[in-house]
Design a protein around this motif. Structure first.
Motif, mmCIF file in Angstrom:
data_model
loop_
_atom_site.group_PDB
_atom_site.id
_atom_site.type_symbol
_atom_site.label_atom_id
_atom_site.label_comp_id
_atom_site.label_asym_id
_atom_site.label_seq_id
_atom_site.Cartn_x
_atom_site.Cartn_y
_atom_site.Cartn_z
ATOM 1 N N GLU A 44 46.232 39.995 32.126
ATOM 2 C CA GLU A 44 47.352 40.056 33.044
ATOM 3 C C GLU A 44 47.262 39.044 34.145
ATOM 4 O OE1 GLU A 44 48.386 43.263 36.216
ATOM 5 O OE2 GLU A 44 47.183 44.178 34.685
ATOM 6 N N HIS A 45 48.067 38.275 34.082
ATOM 7 C CA HIS A 45 48.338 36.871 35.010
ATOM 8 C C HIS A 45 48.947 37.537 36.222
ATOM 9 C CE1 HIS A 45 48.161 32.605 36.025
ATOM 10 N NE2 HIS A 45 49.108 32.909 36.528
ATOM 11 N N ALA A 46 47.902 38.027 37.098
ATOM 12 C CA ALA A 46 47.990 38.583 38.508
ATOM 13 C C ALA A 46 48.788 37.695 39.380
ATOM 14 C CB ALA A 46 46.956 39.329 39.037
ATOM 15 N N LYS A 47 49.740 38.077 40.152
ATOM 16 C CA LYS A 47 50.345 36.847 41.254
ATOM 17 C C LYS A 47 49.774 37.092 42.525
ATOM 18 C CE LYS A 47 54.966 37.021 39.130
ATOM 19 N NZ LYS A 47 56.397 37.387 39.516
ATOM 20 N N THR A 48 48.993 38.474 42.706
ATOM 21 C CA THR A 48 48.368 38.650 44.009
ATOM 22 C C THR A 48 47.112 39.796 43.553
ATOM 23 O OG1 THR A 48 49.635 40.837 44.635
ATOM 24 C CG2 THR A 48 50.333 38.673 45.477
ATOM 25 N N ILE A 49 46.004 39.641 44.264
ATOM 26 C CA ILE A 49 44.881 40.335 43.685
ATOM 27 C C ILE A 49 44.465 41.399 44.933
ATOM 28 C CG2 ILE A 49 43.075 38.694 44.587
ATOM 29 C CD1 ILE A 49 43.280 40.812 41.451
ATOM 30 N N VAL A 50 44.578 41.160 46.034
ATOM 31 C CA VAL A 50 44.295 42.164 47.261
ATOM 32 C C VAL A 50 45.588 43.080 47.528
ATOM 33 C CG1 VAL A 50 43.305 42.156 49.618
ATOM 34 C CG2 VAL A 50 42.781 40.142 48.070
ATOM 35 N N THR A 51 45.175 44.419 47.449
ATOM 36 C CA THR A 51 46.096 45.444 47.751
ATOM 37 C C THR A 51 45.973 45.952 49.070
ATOM 38 O OG1 THR A 51 46.299 45.962 45.315
ATOM 39 C CG2 THR A 51 47.123 47.620 47.077
ATOM 40 N N GLU A 52 46.816 46.141 50.001
ATOM 41 C CA GLU A 52 46.656 46.639 51.333
ATOM 42 C C GLU A 52 47.121 47.884 51.309
ATOM 43 O OE1 GLU A 52 47.962 43.723 54.039
ATOM 44 O OE2 GLU A 52 47.066 41.972 53.298
ATOM 45 N N ILE A 98 42.642 47.472 27.684
ATOM 46 C CA ILE A 98 42.107 46.952 28.978
ATOM 47 C C ILE A 98 42.735 45.486 29.305
ATOM 48 C CG2 ILE A 98 40.119 46.701 30.437
ATOM 49 C CD1 ILE A 98 40.609 49.440 28.841
ATOM 50 N N PHE A 99 43.310 45.447 30.377
ATOM 51 C CA PHE A 99 44.095 44.506 31.084
ATOM 52 C C PHE A 99 43.102 43.809 31.868
ATOM 53 C CE2 PHE A 99 47.448 47.106 29.860
ATOM 54 C CZ PHE A 99 48.577 46.274 29.569
ATOM 55 N N ALA A 100 42.681 42.214 31.822
ATOM 56 C CA ALA A 100 41.671 41.875 32.409
ATOM 57 C C ALA A 100 42.576 40.567 33.356
ATOM 58 C CB ALA A 100 40.763 41.274 31.763
ATOM 59 N N LYS A 101 42.458 40.762 34.802
ATOM 60 C CA LYS A 101 42.982 39.628 35.524
ATOM 61 C C LYS A 101 41.973 38.554 35.815
ATOM 62 C CE LYS A 101 44.891 43.609 37.780
ATOM 63 N NZ LYS A 101 45.253 44.551 39.213
ATOM 64 N N ARG A 102 42.099 37.667 34.935
ATOM 65 C CA ARG A 102 41.226 36.527 34.974
ATOM 66 C C ARG A 102 41.311 35.629 36.139
ATOM 67 N NH1 ARG A 102 38.498 35.135 29.848
ATOM 68 N NH2 ARG A 102 39.107 36.472 28.064
ATOM 69 N N ASN A 103 42.298 35.678 36.419
ATOM 70 C CA ASN A 103 42.659 34.643 37.781
ATOM 71 C C ASN A 103 42.393 35.125 39.061
ATOM 72 O OD1 ASN A 103 44.754 36.520 37.626
ATOM 73 N ND2 ASN A 103 46.447 34.932 38.546
ATOM 74 N N ALA A 104 41.609 36.558 39.115
ATOM 75 C CA ALA A 104 41.407 37.097 40.295
ATOM 76 C C ALA A 104 40.526 36.324 41.349
ATOM 77 C CB ALA A 104 40.612 38.431 39.970
ATOM 78 N N PRO A 105 39.490 35.652 40.843
ATOM 79 C CA PRO A 105 38.699 34.776 41.730
ATOM 80 C C PRO A 105 39.548 33.871 42.461
ATOM 81 C CG PRO A 105 37.372 34.967 39.740
ATOM 82 C CD PRO A 105 39.073 35.728 39.759
ATOM 83 N N GLU A 351 47.039 19.678 50.484
ATOM 84 C CA GLU A 351 46.723 19.756 49.155
ATOM 85 C C GLU A 351 46.735 21.104 48.512
ATOM 86 O OE1 GLU A 351 42.941 18.558 45.864
ATOM 87 O OE2 GLU A 351 42.915 17.994 48.088
ATOM 88 N N ASN A 352 47.286 21.203 47.380
ATOM 89 C CA ASN A 352 47.462 22.650 46.684
ATOM 90 C C ASN A 352 46.028 22.970 46.117
ATOM 91 O OD1 ASN A 352 48.029 24.884 45.744
ATOM 92 N ND2 ASN A 352 49.570 23.820 44.100
ATOM 93 N N LEU A 353 45.571 23.898 46.676
ATOM 94 C CA LEU A 353 44.154 24.309 46.217
ATOM 95 C C LEU A 353 44.307 25.055 45.095
ATOM 96 C CD1 LEU A 353 42.625 25.483 49.684
ATOM 97 C CD2 LEU A 353 42.348 23.356 48.727
ATOM 98 N N PHE A 354 45.334 25.799 44.831
ATOM 99 C CA PHE A 354 45.449 26.543 43.598
ATOM 100 C C PHE A 354 46.616 26.132 42.639
ATOM 101 C CE2 PHE A 354 43.924 28.461 47.500
ATOM 102 C CZ PHE A 354 42.700 28.871 46.963
ATOM 103 N N PRO A 355 46.473 24.791 41.957
ATOM 104 C CA PRO A 355 47.362 24.807 41.199
ATOM 105 C C PRO A 355 47.870 25.640 39.974
ATOM 106 C CG PRO A 355 45.595 23.185 40.732
ATOM 107 C CD PRO A 355 45.477 23.992 42.090
#
Length: 357
Positions: A44-52, A98-105, A351-355
């Motif tokens: 699962e390629h998440a667009k955001t990871i922190v839920t408010e 199981i969906f894994a959000k590998r880009n979470a970090p 600079e783009n820290l997260f290309p």
């Protein structure tokens, strides 16, 4: 009845999600119908990871869940209905797909690098377990802990897995600055009930041992007696708290059983299969604590229930918590948060820290 007991899963049911227009039925003539399906990893390629959130009955306003679905297979899990949003069954699919959000970090770094104003503790987990079996290989949770340490961001965690001990090196660092606290969920100390209700989780003994190891390492650790199920494990409440205290727990919490949407029929079917003589009594007590229903979603009562039974259960909890001195809030340090200099310099240069994100 759900059928054979051959599988080591929380349920065999392929119950349809509430949004599906096609229902599923078992094929009793298929010899492979009841065999345990293999766990499938989905990206699962998440667009955001922190839920408010602003829910008044939650003890946190920020949370991260790096996995969708949970191989632990706890039959009562209130997160099961989430699989309906991706057209999968809250039953067996929830445990095996199981969906894994590998880009979470990377997403967490992006979120923290832009953080302004008041620092808030982030709850790591809260929906599915951050240390379920898939984490042993993927190490997403471990990488998230590295980010928390990098930014000195306070983090609270909850799990029922002993795999958390793998990350003791990072937890010790965070705890040394009062930046981390952990809750270990202990639902029962009864081995027979544990095997049926939470089939792929750490045993009760290993969970108590996990509390001990965390506490000995200086990591503030509490016990979460959850969920409490009337007529099934509620008689163990005091024993769970006592055992956790003796293992080194400093704090304690409790949650009443929640059966939203598809969880209710799954849980009742499970009772019919495993505890048929207790089913009627358990269901009656649940309804007594839910205004005649199996679930009440109101913020004021969804975690605690209502009525005489629920009130007595909470009185027992509060009395035991006070007697055992498990009222420690384990508050964390929010004054050490920083954006690492390397991030500041790169942000200044534009600079783009997260290309790619």
């Amino acid at each position: 009845m759900l059928g054979s007991s051959k599988i080591n899963r929380g349920t065999e049911s392929k119950i349809s999600g509430r949004f599906e227009t096609i229902s599923r039925e078992k094929n009793a003539e298929d010899p492979n119908e009841f065999l345990s399906p293999k766990t499938i990893l989905l990206e699962e390629h998440a667009k955001t990871i922190v839920t408010e959130n602003d829910c008044p009955d939650l003890g946190f306003t920020r949370s991260i869940n790096p996995y969708r679905g949970c191989e632990h297979g706890c039959i009562y899990c209130y997160a099961r209905p989430n699989h309906a949003y991706v057209d999968l069954s809250p039953g067996i699919d929830f445990e095996t797909k199981i969906f894994a959000k590998r880009n979470a970090p990377e997403l967490l770094r992006k979120y923290l690098a832009k953080q302004k104003g008041e620092v808030r503790t982030i709850q790591l987990a809260g929906v599915t377990d951050i240390y379920q079996p898939m984490e042993r290989k993927l190490e997403i949770t471990r990488e998230l802990l590295k980010v928390f340490w990098e930014f000195r961001q306070p983090v609270a965690m909850i799990t029922k897995s002993s795999l958390i001990i793998r990350d003791l090196d990072l937890l010790e660092k965070l705890a040394s600055q009062n930046l981390a606290k952990v809750y270990i969920s202990v639902t029962t100390l009864n081995s027979e009930l544990w095997k049926k209700m939470e089939p792929r989780t750490a045993s009760p003994e290993r969970r108590l041992e996990t509390i001990r190891k965390l506490a000995e390492a200086g990591v503030p650790t509490g016990v979460m007696a959850a969920p409490m199920i009337p007529g099934l494990n509620d008689n163990e409440l005091e024993t769970i708290l006592q055992s956790a205290k003796e293992s080194g727990a400093r704090s304690a919490g409790m949650v009443f059983l929640r059966l939203p949407f598809e969880v209710a029929p799954l849980f009742l079917d499970w009772l019919e299969k495993n505890y048929p003589l207790k089913k009627e009594k358990i269901e009656k007590l649940i309804r007594q604590a839910r205004g005649g229903k199996l679930y009440d979603s109101a913020y004021s009562s969804r975690m605690i229930g209502t009525g005489p039974y629920a009130e007595m259960l909470w009185k027992r909890f509060r009395f035991s918590r006070k007697r055992l001195q498990l009222e420690d809030s384990m508050s964390l340090n929010k004054k050490l948060f920083r954006i690492p200099e390397t991030h500041r310099l790169r942000l200044t240069k534009g600079e783009n820290l997260f290309p790619g994100l």
